[in-house]
Enzyme design. Sequence first.
Site, PDB file in Angstrom:
ATOM      1  N   ASP A 179       0.835  -1.204   0.000  1.00  0.00           N
ATOM      2  CA  ASP A 179       0.000   0.000   0.000  1.00  0.00           C
ATOM      3  C   ASP A 179       0.869   1.254   0.000  1.00  0.00           C
ATOM      4  OD1 ASP A 179      -2.396   1.413   0.012  1.00  0.00           O
ATOM      5  OD2 ASP A 179      -3.223   0.267   1.684  1.00  0.00           O
ATOM      6  N   ASP A 183     -10.444   1.490  -3.333  1.00  0.00           N
ATOM      7  CA  ASP A 183     -10.850   1.053  -1.999  1.00  0.00           C
ATOM      8  C   ASP A 183     -12.359   0.865  -1.897  1.00  0.00           C
ATOM      9  OD1 ASP A 183      -8.375   0.860  -0.840  1.00  0.00           O
ATOM     10  OD2 ASP A 183      -8.384   2.868   0.027  1.00  0.00           O
TER      11      ASP A 183
END
Length: 723
Positions: A453, A517
């Site tokens: 990430d 997301d």
Amino acid sequence: MHPLHLRSVGTSLVISTHHGEAEITHWGADLGDTLPDPTILNEPIPPSSIDANVPAGLLPQASSSWQGRPGLRGHRYTDGVPGFDFSVRLRLVSATSDGNSAVIVQADPDAGITVTTNLTLHPGGLLELRHSVTNDGTSPFQVDELATMLPVAPDAVELLDLTGRWCRERHPQRRAIQQGTWVRTGRHGRTGHDSSLLLAAGTAGFGNRHGKVWATHLAWSGNHEQFADNVADGRTMVGGSELLGPAEVVLQPGESYTTPALFAAYSDRGLDGISEAFYSWFRSRPHHVGAASGKARPVVLNTWEAVYFDHKLDTLIELAESAADLGVERFVLDDGWFRGRRGDHAGLGDWYVDETLWPNGLTPLIDAVTSRGMEFGLWVEPEMVNLDSDIARAHPEWIVGPSAVSYKDGGRLPLGWRQQHVIDLVNPDAWQYIYDRIDALLSENNISYLKWDQNRDLLEHGHAGRTSVHEQTLAAYRLFDALHAAHPGVEIESCSSGGARVDLGILERTGRIWASDCNDALERQTIQRWTGMVVPPELVGGHIGPTTSHTTGRTHDLSFRAITALFGHFGMEWDVRSVTGEEREELKRFIGLYKEHRGLVHSGRMVRADVPDESLMVHGVVADAPTSGATAALFAVVKTRTGFSELPGRVTIPGLDPSRTYRVEAIFPAPGDADYGHTFTEAKPAPWLASGAEASGRFLAEVGLPMPVLNPEHAILLRFTAL
């Protein structure tokens, strides 16, 4: 000198040199074996203008009187004074080609500058270009911009690009091409949620399956610009460049700077033709996922929306048991496993397994996962750091900021973002620390996969007081490359607060991107469709989220969420322990469908129908050479909102072999599935829906089939079998 002519599957690129500099005189439809004398393209000279033809050079330059965006901007320092050699006059030194690639060398000996351009027209039609500028002089030369650009034909009158934000990445916008320059600038220090994955110029009204399109993509994960430049004489150039900060690239004598690759594709069959060129390039790479191993893309369970930061071994083992029962093949432990990590305010940078949570390390969980036939994956965020971490306290000088000294010594930090900052990978000690920690995690644990990430923009990004996005991006690439070399069997996913780092630069180093997301299936329909314009579905993570979306609050049936996730690298982000009864059986059935058809989804041609009804989306994947009795295509018919008309009418299905006959069946949701009754609003279905239909590919493309009256935010999956 005869023009250089590169050709591949319907595309020609012609480079002429008769003006004394290299110029792309054609990029578009294939021109055949023979070309005329290039001087026939010399334009008339209009009144009140320069007294010569003005080439739109391979690197357009003011020294040839080009008045649009220049290819090279920079200047030389002479005796420490800037501003010299501000306008170079590049002239051809050499041009060589083998028919598929070319190398062009141009130089200005007086300015002490040489530019080498490498062009490759790949077998599937994708063009790759990059420039390298070398300082041949005796004093420093500052590069402000080195842009890669291509001409498009006069009938390219519309421009399409993409924009977005967190949880709404890659949405299209269109405008007419008008005189002037349209620029999309990314100053995020990463690719950016609003970055345009492609910039496409096309003929009026071009769509998924019709019109001429010229599209470009810049393969770079840092600051960048993409642009379309229409000058007063009517010529249009499209391209892109790295956006360099003040004095970010200053070449000492003998040094060179190389641009990121610009990838470009031409299609006379709309945007689907652009996708075919990109997909062909991706899938021909020797390191493409599954290319060497033949391994199918595994069903994934990610733990984030199941447990968030609440890591308990017993709970996670229960989750692994439930996942294995469903047919999951890869189990990924998300954020919260390392020292001090109980929320998003602390711990980043301390890449040690938290002994208080995991007294025996990750081994008990990894063994529980792998003993049930699943791979184990782990979330990391190596480029970031919390101020509340042991590493930040020990090395405040490793935290990026605009000041020459650390924040502990009075320097200024950028504003916080998700309560985190960036670790300075340009600093060799910081880089080595991060490498050593991730290398140790992979060496000491049976980890097959990293979800990597990157949760903030790189704002006010500097090393030792000077802007350093360029060097940080290269240092991050080196980190990926070094870990790959040390652990070649570990797959890495690029996640950047969802889809903020999606580009071909990062995809040279990763086997998957997290598109967003947002797991809301309605939002994902658009996000995945436009991500898939460039990136093939086997590289795009698509998950079934909980019934009610974590990010939007919308509630969707399982069938809609599952069909949406199918057209990607399929997985789940959900506490599947809570899935019981009919819903669990439906989920198992769908996981079986994915496993049955993933070979097709991850190898076939992506087809997107041009549907007049704006409430309906129709897309699918078609096998290139179907055999009798095999699934030749899967299509989703998706209702995004209520339609204007009572009936959707007959919907055409393009992309099939017109000479073959196909059996068409609706396979999900099917009668008996838990969601079947929620999917339709009709008194009586079309007769073919219950028993299937047979028709030729030509009939399906030209006439189509009457589609069911779908409820908004529902979908149906159709299978086409070759007869």
